[in-house]
Write an enzyme that holds these catalytic residues in place. Structure first.
Site, short mmCIF file in Angstrom:
data_model
loop_
_atom_site.label_atom_id
_atom_site.label_comp_id
_atom_site.label_asym_id
_atom_site.label_seq_id
_atom_site.Cartn_x
_atom_site.Cartn_y
_atom_site.Cartn_z
N SER A 2 -8.73 37.29 15.37
CA SER A 2 -7.96 37.54 16.59
C SER A 2 -8.91 37.85 17.75
CB SER A 2 -6.98 38.70 16.38
OG SER A 2 -7.64 39.80 15.80
N ASP A 40 -13.31 38.58 8.72
CA ASP A 40 -12.34 37.48 8.58
C ASP A 40 -13.11 36.16 8.45
OD1 ASP A 40 -9.66 37.02 8.42
OD2 ASP A 40 -9.24 37.30 10.55
N GLU A 71 -6.96 33.32 4.59
CA GLU A 71 -5.52 33.05 4.66
C GLU A 71 -5.11 32.03 3.60
OE1 GLU A 71 -4.53 31.79 8.65
OE2 GLU A 71 -5.46 33.56 9.55
N GLU A 108 1.91 39.27 6.90
CA GLU A 108 2.13 39.24 8.36
C GLU A 108 3.48 38.62 8.68
OE1 GLU A 108 -1.05 37.59 10.70
OE2 GLU A 108 0.13 37.67 12.55
#
Ligand code: KIV
Length: 290
Positions: A55, A93, A125, A192
């Protein structure tokens, strides 16, 4: 010798700490950080987990999505965060396309991220399709956090940035994916933007800690993007964000006052200036023929 009482030294957070918190029903606290000073504050307040999230593409670089973030960018930010937060469990990440191409590339890139920064683990992810990759990375000794639900790197495939798991097929898939990630060796899973009830089912079934962002109150812990929480981001703010401060406004007011004071010669004042001895100044002037 100081007579001040020594501040109690905070113990480094480990996977064991997180498992213990889940077992005791103590909530786990988790935030993003992208720079040294924010990491210092997060460590000071005693946050358990820090995510150097992709992000940062939006929060730091002004990109429209997380996709342009590269491994080199991530490594630079992760180094700064690691330095600022020695006691938190810091997670790097895995940027887009650093783990999707092949298992070998994924292990190599996860290794670069850990070796180049000192982070404690990585996050990636995806659901059951990522299990072989997760097994290979954990076999290399790197703790992996899974990420299910709204996975921003595949937002386009998901039809945009919207809540997931809201019909029977999607909800059952989420529950099965969480089990698959746990079996593949994830030490924790991030959910999420999914319904609180589905997150509750996953949390109650899982042996590993389940962290939520927009996944309701039943998760073992919560994560927010630090810029959203502090009010230091001008872009879209999701429904699940609670803004605890308006740091952007505070900075804007400070910069406005600075600009005005410089323009009006009110800054700097005498107290902001260095002094020279009168006699020394006289010699300087004489040397310069003034
Ligand atoms: O990159 C990120 O900040 C994330 C959030 C969902 C925590 O993955």
């Amino acid at each position: 010798m100081s007579t001040q009482p020594q501040e109690a030294k905070r113990k480094k957070v480990t996977i064991h700490t997180l498992n213990e918190k889940k077992a005791k029903g103590e909530k786990i606290t988790y935030l993003t950080a992208y720079d040294y000073q924010t990491a210092v504050i997060e460590d000071r307040v005693g946050v358990d987990l820090i995510l150097v999230g992709d992000s940062l593409g939006m929060c730091v670089y002004g990109f429209d999505s997380t996709l342009p973030v590269t491994l080199d960018i991530m490594i630079n930010h992760a180094k700064a965060v690691r330095k600022g937060a020695p006691n938190c469990f810091v997670i790097g990440d895995m940027p887009y396309m650093t783990y999707q191409v092949s298992i070998e590339k994924a292990v190599e890139n996860a290794g670069r991220l850990v070796q180049g920064t000192g982070v404690d683990g990585i996050k990636l992810e995806g659901g059951s399709e990522m299990c072989d990759t997760i097994r290979a990375i954990t076999r290399a000794g790197i703790p992996v956090m899974g990420h299910l639900g709204l996975t921003p790197q595949s937002a386009s495939m998901l039809g945009g940035f919207k809540a997931q798991g809201r019909d029977v097929d999607a909800a059952v898939k989420l529950v099965n994916d969480a089990k698959a990630l746990e079996d593949a060796g994830c030490f924790a899973i991030l959910l999420e933007a999914i319904p609180a009830e589905i997150a509750q089912i996953i949390t109650e079934r899982a042996k590993v800690p389940i962290l939520g962002i927009g996944a309701g109150k039943y998760c073992d812990g919560q994560v927010l993007i630090v810029n959203d929480l502090c009010g230091f981001y001008d872009g879209h703010i999701a429904k699940f964000v609670k803004q605890y401060a308006n740091v952007g406004k505070i900075i804007e007011e400070a910069l406005t006052r600075y600009k005005e004071e410089v323009e009006q010669s009110l800054f700097p004042e005498a107290k902001h200036c260095y002094k020279i001895d009168e006699a020394e100044l006289a010699k300087v002037k004489k040397a310069l023929g003034l």
